[in-house]
Design an enzyme around this catalytic site. Structure first.
Site, PDB file in Angstrom:
ATOM      1  N   HIS A  38       0.841  -0.869   0.238  1.00  0.00           N
ATOM      2  CA  HIS A  38      -0.070  -0.230  -0.146  1.00  0.00           C
ATOM      3  C   HIS A  38       0.740   1.283  -0.731  1.00  0.00           C
ATOM      4  CE1 HIS A  38      -4.072  -2.097   0.998  1.00  0.00           C
ATOM      5  NE2 HIS A  38      -3.571  -2.402   1.643  1.00  0.00           N
ATOM      6  N   ASN A  46     -10.371  -3.071   2.697  1.00  0.00           N
ATOM      7  CA  ASN A  46      -9.911  -2.697   1.082  1.00  0.00           C
ATOM      8  C   ASN A  46     -11.103  -2.801   1.022  1.00  0.00           C
ATOM      9  OD1 ASN A  46      -6.970  -3.041   1.263  1.00  0.00           O
ATOM     10  ND2 ASN A  46      -7.704  -6.297   1.036  1.00  0.00           N
ATOM     11  N   TYR A  90       0.838  -3.917  12.044  1.00  0.00           N
ATOM     12  CA  TYR A  90       0.589  -2.705  11.355  1.00  0.00           C
ATOM     13  C   TYR A  90       1.711  -1.538  13.026  1.00  0.00           C
ATOM     14  CZ  TYR A  90      -2.307  -4.150   8.324  1.00  0.00           C
ATOM     15  OH  TYR A  90      -3.310  -4.718   6.914  1.00  0.00           O
TER      16      TYR A  90
HETATM   17 FE1  HDE Z   1      -2.604  -4.404   4.974  1.00  0.00          FE
HETATM   18  N1  HDE Z   1      -0.661  -3.770   6.101  1.00  0.00           N
HETATM   19  N2  HDE Z   1      -1.909  -6.399   5.698  1.00  0.00           N
HETATM   20  N3  HDE Z   1      -4.780  -5.619   4.763  1.00  0.00           N
HETATM   21  N4  HDE Z   1      -2.985  -3.532   4.779  1.00  0.00           N
HETATM   22  C1  HDE Z   1      -0.405  -2.629   5.869  1.00  0.00           C
HETATM   23  O1  HDE Z   1       0.700  -1.558   7.496  1.00  0.00           O
HETATM   24  C2  HDE Z   1      -0.961  -6.748   6.225  1.00  0.00           C
HETATM   25  C3  HDE Z   1      -4.104  -7.179   4.658  1.00  0.00           C
HETATM   26  C4  HDE Z   1      -4.325  -2.855   4.909  1.00  0.00           C
HETATM   27  O2  HDE Z   1      -3.017   3.808   3.971  1.00  0.00           O
HETATM   28  C5  HDE Z   1       1.387  -2.185   6.405  1.00  0.00           C
HETATM   29  O3  HDE Z   1       1.304   0.465   7.438  1.00  0.00           O
HETATM   30  C6  HDE Z   1      -0.867  -8.587   6.949  1.00  0.00           C
HETATM   31  C7  HDE Z   1      -5.983  -7.224   4.336  1.00  0.00           C
HETATM   32  C8  HDE Z   1      -4.185  -1.159   4.216  1.00  0.00           C
HETATM   33  O4  HDE Z   1      -1.308   2.987   5.594  1.00  0.00           O
HETATM   34  C9  HDE Z   1       1.742  -3.741   6.965  1.00  0.00           C
HETATM   35  C10 HDE Z   1      -1.529  -9.034   6.810  1.00  0.00           C
HETATM   36  C11 HDE Z   1      -6.410  -5.860   4.688  1.00  0.00           C
HETATM   37  C12 HDE Z   1      -2.528  -0.654   3.936  1.00  0.00           C
HETATM   38  C13 HDE Z   1       0.364  -4.895   6.383  1.00  0.00           C
HETATM   39  C14 HDE Z   1      -2.200  -7.480   5.741  1.00  0.00           C
HETATM   40  C15 HDE Z   1      -4.955  -4.859   4.827  1.00  0.00           C
HETATM   41  C16 HDE Z   1      -2.611  -1.839   4.248  1.00  0.00           C
HETATM   42  C17 HDE Z   1       2.413  -1.901   5.060  1.00  0.00           C
HETATM   43  C18 HDE Z   1      -2.121  -9.998   6.404  1.00  0.00           C
HETATM   44  C19 HDE Z   1      -7.854  -5.220   4.471  1.00  0.00           C
HETATM   45  C20 HDE Z   1      -2.566   0.259   3.970  1.00  0.00           C
HETATM   46  C21 HDE Z   1       1.837  -0.141   6.261  1.00  0.00           C
HETATM   47  C22 HDE Z   1      -2.359 -10.822   8.145  1.00  0.00           C
HETATM   48  C23 HDE Z   1      -8.481  -5.705   5.355  1.00  0.00           C
HETATM   49  C24 HDE Z   1      -2.802   1.434   6.111  1.00  0.00           C
HETATM   50  C25 HDE Z   1       1.486  -0.196   7.349  1.00  0.00           C
HETATM   51  C26 HDE Z   1      -2.530   2.972   4.464  1.00  0.00           C
HETATM   52  C27 HDE Z   1      -0.832  -1.764   5.209  1.00  0.00           C
HETATM   53  C28 HDE Z   1       0.350  -5.868   7.013  1.00  0.00           C
HETATM   54  C29 HDE Z   1      -3.577  -8.098   5.734  1.00  0.00           C
HETATM   55  C30 HDE Z   1      -5.248  -3.301   3.525  1.00  0.00           C
HETATM   56  C31 HDE Z   1       2.979  -4.847   6.026  1.00  0.00           C
HETATM   57  C32 HDE Z   1       0.294  -8.954   7.852  1.00  0.00           C
HETATM   58  C33 HDE Z   1      -6.932  -8.487   5.343  1.00  0.00           C
HETATM   59  C34 HDE Z   1      -5.660  -0.553   3.543  1.00  0.00           C
HETATM   60  O5  HDE Z   1       1.504  -3.711   8.047  1.00  0.00           O
END
Ligand code: HDE
Length: 709
Positions: free
Chosen positions: A81, A154, A368
């Site tokens: 993202h 999402n 996060y």
């Molecule tokens: Fe994320 N995700 N994600 N994700 N995600 C990040 O956090 C992660 C997942 C989502 O505008 C990271 O600050 C793991 C689902 C958004 O700043 C990180 C898993 C959904 C954003 C991370 C998921 C999301 C992130 C990267 C599986 C929808 C952007 C930078 C266990 C429900 C937020 C950060 C923004 C961002 C990890 C799965 C949505 C790496 C480990 C499911 C919208 O921490």
């Protein structure tokens, strides 16, 4: 020490988020240039040298500071993202939801809770294009009176994997490949499809990724989903399971794949610009918060496990109740300070909202918080203005890089008497208390049997799409797999994944990508677990198509265009909220046939039909004769037609379609179906209205069907 009663001293109300940000804003009007230490600087164009042509001196602290600051401007981009755009706004609940939750922002209809929303793509780097095929992030930070609540969702309701431990594997496979860092912001490559072919739990989400949902028209035209099942808890401690939805007031609409690829080149900032421009023009994006509420204990009632993030709960089984509105009404002042530094953490919850045991969610609760440490350089990121809660923050956390707060108490531990016991423990009634849940089991590294079905909801999604949406999905698979170099990977995707979703689809894709089609008689691996064979709510065609608010219409003109007609059509469209832009040969005035003139805002060179929702060519013999000789103008009409956009052509301009290579006979019924509004006369009553109706329909997919015999 036993909890003490919270002090009852009356406190001033917290500032609004906007007021809270004000002291941090640097308004630089009428100021003098200084160093970071406040020393006035009168010359910043030449470094300090020993002689006019001599070496630069180490003593030049202004030069060194300026360069040092420049050298350290970049921070690590988000691991996923990375590319995004943000906006401020507010959320207001329609009616108290106290039956379900104690969260103040969901129980007080008079409260306008400030929010910051960041939309994003997932795979691309910070500078990648907006309109790539990808999932979109929809993350909302609610600055509530009880602390920050982050709903990090999402634009698709499911996810690729079921257990967070697979997230690094999945993300590695979809990001550019490690040896050559190719391709940027694209899933059309071997490693992603290798992963998909070997991990069947990706099947459902892959269908969404191949669907039009992955190429939204704008952030304002897409839904948002919390994905996981969460838990609402009321003041009496009663819990209700919940799935969160955002429903865009303008409906859910997408681009066409060929168009999306072209927009990536013509305007890589297409979505970011759209969000910025619409907010600047006062057309504030709006979404309604929707809830699917499920009694606790019904986790397995629907034929799948509600803890499995690769499943959605069809709206036909549990309707989405619209409970409040999100309005985005203010652009950030500074991209880096706000949009880049905003730190969403799934673990930021307020009293009244709690987690479930979804293993994907559980992993996110760690990730996060952890990732912000690297990204924002230490543990004090919650003190950054954009992340700061609007309510008081008091605890014994201290020190670390970039600490802002100056704690004045001698007591930095709990319990204490030196600080009068402060900060005191909150009353559990108003505090966040993890909901008690009985848990028992063997320590085990395995997946629950209730997560075993990977295909029936992929099939449900495919079956729920309208015919054109399904065609787009098949074409997307043919495109993506067509880019996969290894034949065995293409073959595995067809025979291990697609055939279990829909046999005909698998055969079509197999033929298109040169692999053996699945053998006849091979049965899908899993049977549908629910009686529901289609969920109409999943088709974008069933979302609102009744407005042309903020739709962009290009008007192609050259000298001699029908001026009065243009004014009339423009008045109609603008009256209905559309944005009308005149595109001409230059930015200089263009003369109309009836003695008026127009000053174009774009030229055939700087504009392109892919940047508009609809195209209108007014009549005027001379104007149309000129346009037909300009390849870029003819292309404008041709592309608008190919991308199924509403087209309005009047008078001499009715021949523009032929010039663009499409000889469709002018016939009322046919024109309506094709979204081409043609009038042989220069001015026809209702012409503008008919055009508006065609624009509101979004796209006219009948054009994709084989031409009429
Ligand atoms: Fe994320 N995700 N994600 N994700 N995600 C990040 O956090 C992660 C997942 C989502 O505008 C990271 O600050 C793991 C689902 C958004 O700043 C990180 C898993 C959904 C954003 C991370 C998921 C999301 C992130 C990267 C599986 C929808 C952007 C930078 C266990 C429900 C937020 C950060 C923004 C961002 C990890 C799965 C949505 C790496 C480990 C499911 C919208 O921490």
């Amino acid at each position: 020490m036993p909890p003490r009663k919270t002090p009852s001293k009356p406190k001033p109300p917290p500032p609004s988020k906007n007021e809270q940000l004000e002291p941090y804003r640097m308004h630089q009007e009428d100021t003098v240039l200084t160093t970071d230490q406040g020393i006035p600087i009168s010359e910043t164009d030449n470094s300090l040298k020993a002689g006019l042509r001599g070496p630069t001196l180490l003593e030049d602290f202004h030069f060194r500071e300026k360069m040092m600051r420049f050298d350290h401007e970049r921070i690590p981009e988000r691991a996923v993202h990375a590319r995004g755009a943000g906006a401020h706004g507010y959320f207001q609940v329609y009616e108290s939801l106290e039956r379900y939750t104690q969260a103040r922002f969901l129980t007080d209809p008079s409260l306008k809770t400030p929010v910051f929303v960041r939309f994003s793509t997932v795979g691309g780097s910070r500078g990648s294009a907006d309109t790539v095929r990808d999932v979109r992030g929809f993350a909302t930070k609610f600055y509530t009176p009880e602390g920050n609540y982050d709903l990090v969702g999402n634009n698709m309701p499911v996810f690729f994997i079921q257990d967070g431990i697979k997230f690094p594997d999945f993300v590695h496979s979809v990001k550019p490949e490690p040896h050559n860092e190719i391709p940027q912001a694209s899933s059309a490559h071997d490693s992603l499809w290798d992963f998909v072919s070997l991990v069947p739990e990706t099947a459902h989400m892959v269908m969404w990724l191949m669907s039009d949902r992955a190429i939204p028209r704008s952030f304002r035209h897409m839904e948002g989903f919390g994905v996981h099942t969460y838990r609402l808890v009321n003041a009496k401690g009663k819990a209700t399971l919940v799935k969160f939805h955002w429903k865009p007031v303008l409906g859910t609409h997408s681009l066409v794949w060929d168009e999306a690829q072209k927009v990536s080149g013509k305007d890589p900032d297409f979505h970011r610009r759209d969000l910025w421009d619409t907010i600047e023009s006062g057309n504030f994006p709006e979404y309604e918060l929707g809830l699917q509420l499920i009694p606790e204990g019904d986790e397995l009632k629907y034929g799948f496990d509600l803890l499995d993030a690769t499943k959605l709960l069809p709206e036909e089984l549990v309707p989405v109740q619209k409970v409040g509105k999100l309005v985005l009404d203010r652009n950030p002042d500074n991209f880096f300070a706000e949009t880049e530094q905003v730190a969403f953490c799934v673990s930021n919850v307020v009293p009244g909202i709690d987690f479930t045991n979804d293993p994907l969610l559980q992993a996110r609760l760690f990730s996060y918080l952890d990732t912000q440490l690297t990204r924002l350089g230490g543990p004090n990121f919650a003190e950054l203005p954009i992340n700061k809660p609007v309510c008081p923050v008091n605890n014994h956390q201290q020190d670390g890089f970039g600490r802002q707060s100056i704690n004045t108490s001698r007591a930095n531990y709990h319990p204490n008497s030196l600080g009068g016991g402060c900060p005191m423990l909150a009353n559990p009634k108003s505090a966040f208390v993890h909901r008690q849940e009985r848990v028992e089991g063997h320590k085990i590294r395995a997946r629950s049997g209730s997560f075993a079905d990977h295909f029936s909801q992929a099939t449900l999604f495919y079956n729920s799409l309208s015919q054109p949406e399904r065609e787009h999905l098949v074409a997307a698979l043919e495109f993506e797999l067509g880019k996969v170099e290894r034949e065995e990977i293409r073959e595995r995707v067809v025979n291990k994944v697609l055939v279990n979703i829909d046999r005909d689809m698998a055969v079509r894709v197999a033929n298109a990508v040169g692999v053996a089609p699945p053998k006849l008689g091979k049965q899908p691996e899993s049977k549908p677990v629910s009686k529901l064979t289609a969920s109409p709510a999943l088709s974008q065609l069933n979302t609102p198509h009744d407005s042309i608010m903020t739709r962009k219409v290009a008007v192609l003109v050259a000298d001699g265009f029908a001026g009065r007609e243009l004014s009339q059509v423009r008045k109609t469209l603008e009256g209905l909220g559309a944005i009308v832009e005149v595109v001409g040969p230059t930015l200089g005035p263009v003369a109309s046939a009836d003695g008026g003139e127009e000053k174009p805002v774009k030229t055939y060179l700087t504009a392109s039909s892919v940047l508009y929702d609809a195209v209108y060519v007014p009549g005027g013999e001379r104007s149309v004769a000129t346009l037909k000789k300009v390849p870029l103008a003819v292309d404008f009409v041709r592309e608008a037609y190919v991308h199924c956009k509403a087209l309005a052509l009047s008078g001499a301009a009715t021949s523009m379609l032929d010039a663009a290579g499409f000889s469709t006979p002018m016939a009322k019924g046919l024109d309506d179906a094709l979204g081409v509004i043609r009038s042989a006369k220069n001015e026809t009553r209702g012409f503008g209205q008919m055009f508006a109706k065609a624009i509101a329909a979004h796209r006219h997919w009948a054009r994709e069907a084989p031409p009429p015999a």
